[in-house]
Design a protein around this motif. Sequence first.
Motif, PDB file in Angstrom:
ATOM      1  N   ILE A 144      -7.972  -5.710   0.396  1.00 19.09           N
ATOM      2  CA  ILE A 144      -6.905  -5.036   1.362  1.00 19.09           C
ATOM      3  C   ILE A 144      -5.705  -5.836   1.079  1.00 19.09           C
ATOM      4  CG2 ILE A 144      -6.293  -4.487   3.851  1.00 19.09           C
ATOM      5  CD1 ILE A 144      -9.335  -4.463   4.330  1.00 19.09           C
TER       6      ILE A 144
ATOM      7  N   ASN B 172      -6.646   1.914  10.907  1.00 14.10           N
ATOM      8  CA  ASN B 172      -7.546   2.247   9.806  1.00 14.10           C
ATOM      9  C   ASN B 172      -8.203   0.962   9.156  1.00 14.10           C
ATOM     10  OD1 ASN B 172      -7.536   5.371   9.809  1.00 14.10           O
ATOM     11  ND2 ASN B 172      -5.324   4.959   9.389  1.00 14.10           N
ATOM     12  N   GLN B 173      -7.279   0.278   8.992  1.00 13.07           N
ATOM     13  CA  GLN B 173      -7.961  -1.281   8.414  1.00 13.07           C
ATOM     14  C   GLN B 173      -8.794  -1.977   9.508  1.00 13.07           C
ATOM     15  OE1 GLN B 173      -3.947  -3.147   7.754  1.00 13.07           O
ATOM     16  NE2 GLN B 173      -3.800  -2.597   5.675  1.00 13.07           N
ATOM     17  N   THR B 174      -8.696  -1.781  10.666  1.00 10.42           N
ATOM     18  CA  THR B 174      -9.703  -2.266  11.707  1.00 10.42           C
ATOM     19  C   THR B 174     -11.004  -1.358  11.494  1.00 10.42           C
ATOM     20  OG1 THR B 174      -7.770  -3.013  13.037  1.00 10.42           O
ATOM     21  CG2 THR B 174     -10.008  -2.612  14.138  1.00 10.42           C
TER      22      THR B 174
ATOM     23  N   PHE C 267      -0.137  -3.831   6.188  1.00 10.79           N
ATOM     24  CA  PHE C 267      -0.633  -4.374   7.434  1.00 10.79           C
ATOM     25  C   PHE C 267       0.148  -3.867   8.637  1.00 10.79           C
ATOM     26  CE2 PHE C 267      -1.828  -7.227   4.114  1.00 10.79           C
ATOM     27  CZ  PHE C 267      -3.087  -7.101   4.323  1.00 10.79           C
TER      28      PHE C 267
ATOM     29  N   TYR D  39      -4.315  -6.209  11.358  1.00  8.79           N
ATOM     30  CA  TYR D  39      -4.739  -5.005  10.850  1.00  8.79           C
ATOM     31  C   TYR D  39      -4.093  -3.894  11.544  1.00  8.79           C
ATOM     32  CZ  TYR D  39      -7.717  -7.890   7.651  1.00  8.79           C
ATOM     33  OH  TYR D  39      -8.225  -8.793   6.886  1.00  8.79           O
ATOM     34  N   THR D  40      -3.928  -2.613  10.863  1.00  4.63           N
ATOM     35  CA  THR D  40      -3.684  -1.388  11.442  1.00  4.63           C
ATOM     36  C   THR D  40      -4.917  -1.007  11.966  1.00  4.63           C
ATOM     37  OG1 THR D  40      -4.012  -0.400   9.332  1.00  4.63           O
ATOM     38  CG2 THR D  40      -1.868  -1.075   9.764  1.00  4.63           C
TER      39      THR D  40
ATOM     40  N   ALA E 215     -12.078  -0.184   8.662  1.00  4.24           N
ATOM     41  CA  ALA E 215     -12.600  -0.683   7.468  1.00  4.24           C
ATOM     42  C   ALA E 215     -13.421  -1.967   7.617  1.00  4.24           C
ATOM     43  CB  ALA E 215     -11.511  -0.573   6.376  1.00  4.24           C
TER      44      ALA E 215
ATOM     45  N   ASN F 138      -7.410 -12.975   5.752  1.00  2.00           N
ATOM     46  CA  ASN F 138      -6.719 -11.982   4.426  1.00  2.00           C
ATOM     47  C   ASN F 138      -5.465 -12.784   3.856  1.00  2.00           C
ATOM     48  OD1 ASN F 138      -5.144 -10.256   2.977  1.00  2.00           O
ATOM     49  ND2 ASN F 138      -6.805  -8.640   3.664  1.00  2.00           N
TER      50      ASN F 138
ATOM     51  N   THR G 155     -12.208  -9.896   2.474  1.00  2.00           N
ATOM     52  CA  THR G 155     -11.258  -8.770   2.956  1.00  2.00           C
ATOM     53  C   THR G 155     -10.120  -8.712   2.054  1.00  2.00           C
ATOM     54  OG1 THR G 155      -9.856 -10.473   4.167  1.00  2.00           O
ATOM     55  CG2 THR G 155     -11.933  -9.203   5.300  1.00  2.00           C
TER      56      THR G 155
END
Length: 478
Positions: A446, A460-462, A450, A457-458, A464, A407, A443
């Motif tokens: 996004i 929720n991002q993980t 972060f 990644y956080t 995703a 990213n 990605t």
Amino acid sequence: MSIIARFLAIATLCLSFAGAASAQTAIAINNPSFEADPIAGAQAPVFQIRVPTGWTAVGPSQGSGLLAPNATANDTFYPGATYGFDGNQIAFRYQDGGALEQVLSERLQANTRYTLSVASGTRAPDAQGRDLFAGYDIRLETENGHLVGAWSGIGRNLAPSAQFTDTTRMFDSGPAPAGAGERLRIRLRQVVPNYGYTDLDNVRLSKTPLPARATLPIDVVIVAGQSNAHGWTARSDQLGTANAPYALWPDSRALLGYHQRSISDAVANIGSMGQLDTQGSGFSGNYDGFGPELSLGGDLAALNKAPIAVIKYAVGGAGLYYGFQKRNPAGYEALYPPMIQHIQTMLTQLRAQGYTPRLRAMFWLQGETDAIYGGAAQYEANIKQFIADVRTDIEAPELQFYLTQINPYMPAFASYQATVHQVNMGMVNAAAADPSRVFFVATDDIRCGFAPDGIHYTANQTIAIGQRWANLYLRFNP
């Protein structure tokens, strides 16, 4: 899957769990909370160097035994708290790397789900700021050593400072397990010798009968890469409402076997092939962590309505140029051979559980190290060679690869845009060269939010990332 559809699937799954839970039976363990040898004293903590009743010491045991509380200011390990999860005493190992084990009267049965739980404690920091956590290896096997399931926790413990928290995994025995009829054995081992403590309490084991079945085909996918594949900063208690079911109620048709660590750590966190779940210890802090395999495995199982196994191998800080190549430069740790060995070991475990594994795809999340520390210019050639080597060495010539974009909006890459672009174009070109079997996963939609370190990644991002992996896989494998 939409949020509504996923919650409907979860509701159905919960009903099936409710039916299974009624058949769950506790298995007797002698002195499971180490309370059979009471000790007392005016000062806290109070030590007793001995082997707890009902348990056997394996290997060195000097300096290990029981610890009792006295919740006063003198207790610097767990200040103001009651030790453990059950009663007032815990078992501890100190620096020796030894183990406690107990052979049970219960015998290994076919077509049975075994759930093993142990409470693990993290001591308050010492004067140097260290929690002195020496890791644990928790193993369920037969008296003759046939593995049912095992996992380890290294580095940062699951439990927050001065607290205890459960670590739990579930393992299915399959239709014809090795060692069927032998008595079960629980072994609790300290992993890091000559360092710190392993504090454990409240050992519990239960069994749930499963419907009898013959050998069953199972699709297998691999998740590999560095710390974002590991899920280094993804903690389950930070998941939003829509994503929390992935951690609370993982799909029972999905399995996971994992091997993960940071490049600076000598010892890895390893879990044998068991039910898909969060992985507890071994992340960047004291919390229950996971990687994108959680949503990948859950969605593939739910949407395909079929068993799926995820094999995960992740090493934080590892480069493709300086680590994952089969022909690795001299002087750098070679990660390719142990990755292939881990894949083969997990396939063997699947066969032992009564599955016929079918290798389908590898999901690759790696490249940060090459973009920052060198290897970006060679990334295209290296990833193409890596793909060819993996297909050959695991004997899966049609294995699909899903190469995940690094990213560019992560703050840590602000000064490395040129090399980030080189790494990502290497993946794009590898996909273009093999369009029916290699795919590029974008990605860069996004763009903010972060993890605080700016390169991970956080939670929720993980989730995703795993969701988009599953969606793209199902597009090409309807």
